[in-house]
Write a protein that holds these residues in place. Structure first.
Motif, short mmCIF file in Angstrom:
data_model
loop_
_atom_site.label_atom_id
_atom_site.label_comp_id
_atom_site.label_asym_id
_atom_site.label_seq_id
_atom_site.Cartn_x
_atom_site.Cartn_y
_atom_site.Cartn_z
N THR A 13 0.84 -1.21 0.00
CA THR A 13 0.00 0.00 0.00
C THR A 13 0.87 1.25 0.00
N THR A 14 1.94 1.24 0.78
CA THR A 14 2.86 2.38 0.82
C THR A 14 3.45 2.65 -0.56
N GLY A 15 3.90 1.59 -1.25
CA GLY A 15 4.49 1.77 -2.57
C GLY A 15 3.49 2.27 -3.60
N SER A 16 2.30 1.69 -3.61
CA SER A 16 1.29 2.06 -4.61
C SER A 16 0.74 3.47 -4.37
N LEU A 17 0.33 3.75 -3.13
CA LEU A 17 -0.23 5.07 -2.85
C LEU A 17 0.84 6.16 -2.89
N GLY A 18 2.08 5.82 -2.52
CA GLY A 18 3.15 6.80 -2.60
C GLY A 18 3.33 7.33 -4.01
N LYS A 19 3.26 6.44 -4.99
CA LYS A 19 3.39 6.86 -6.39
C LYS A 19 2.20 7.72 -6.81
#
Length: 297
Positions: free
Chosen positions: A177-183
């Motif tokens: 979730t951190t990787g996807s939402l961060g982008k």
């Protein structure tokens, strides 16, 4: 003279239009042929056997017929002791609801923690908000790593390290979730209006105040919308992660499939489908009737 020039202009325009249409048709034909070649090459590489596929479809139908409950219309609403009733089909309902609640909490916790970390990192991974190019580069690569590794791989690693249970699933979904939402958050920042931040900077504001008062108010509706969408994804992901021992209703589904408890398989699948549909409808309502209204205001 003017009419002759008009005719020449129209003729030239029509010729250019015909040439453009012809080029587009050639391009479309090229794309279709390329896709067909790619499909054929992919099929030959992964060895797709059409006869095997056709022979396997009836077995799929047989399995579906096996997991369907044997309901009797005359005893449909009787108690759990009567075979053919809904209560008999869902004799384990309290256990299923408890596991569904655990699955819901896993997805919710992973979404809250992951979106919070993603929001912090998004300021460092957007070109127009990162303090310098080095921090931008390193944060981008970190988000790519979190996003590039599937949740189930993270879950397998953490189940091995921490043991069977929901904690492994929560950590796995949090990282992804951190990787996807961060982008997504960083892209929203990059498309934001820079004028409010420039005004704050000109009046003596520091970098945190620029982000808090100049950027967040204008991008917040989009951030909430993406977070709700990710919550829907995590609900479905938490079910799959149970297959590797990461807790939730998916772990129970894996067990009943292995032990061939056919009617329990259909009972759990139906509960999962209804839960996902309910959350999708609620999330859609919030996005359309709450977030979009605030955005218009």
């Amino acid at each position: 003279m003017i009419s002759i020039m008009s005719e020449i202009f129209i003729e030239n325009h029509n010729q250019k239009l015909k040439d453009l249409i012809f080029k587009r048709r050639l391009w479309n034909i090229f794309i279709i042929i390329s896709l067909l070649i790619a499909v054929l090459l992919s099929s030959s590489i992964i060895d797709i056997n059409s006869s095997r596929l056709l022979n396997g479809l009836p077995r799929l139908g047989d399995y579906i017929s096996q997991i369907l409950p044997s309901l009797d219309s005359s005893s449909l609403f009787l108690d759990s002791n009567k075979e053919g009733s809904i209560a008999y089909w869902y004799f384990n309902l309290p256990k299923y609801l408890k596991l569904l609640f655990e699955t819901f909490n896993m997805a919710l916790l992973a979404t809250i923690i992951g979106s919070s970390i993603a929001l912090l990192l998004s300021f460092l991974s957007a070109k127009n908000t990162a303090p310098n190019s080095f921090i931008y580069f390193m944060t981008r690569r970190t988000l790519e790593f979190f996003r590039g590794v599937p949740e189930i791989i993270f879950a397998i690693l953490f189940v091995w390290a921490l043991g069977i249970g929901p904690i492994a699933g929560i950590i796995a979904m949090t990282l992804h979730t951190t990787g996807s939402l961060g982008k997504l958050f960083s892209e929203v920042h990059e498309n934001s209006d820079i004028k409010p931040r420039e005004a704050l900077k000109a009046s003596g504001g520091n970098w945190p105040s620029e982000m808090k008062f100049g950027l967040l108010p204008q991008v917040l509706p989009n951030l909430i919308s993406y977070t709700l969408l990710r919550f829907e994804i995590n609900i479905r992901a938490s079910t799959i992660l149970g297959f590797v021992g990461a807790g939730g209703i998916g772990q129970e589904l894996y067990l009943v499939i292995n032990f061939n408890y056919y009617e329990e398989v259909s009972a759990i699948i139906l509960l999962i489908i209804l839960t996902v549909i309910s959350i999708d409808l609620l999330s859609e309502y919030l996005r359309k009737n709450v977030i979009e209204v605030d955005n218009v205001r």
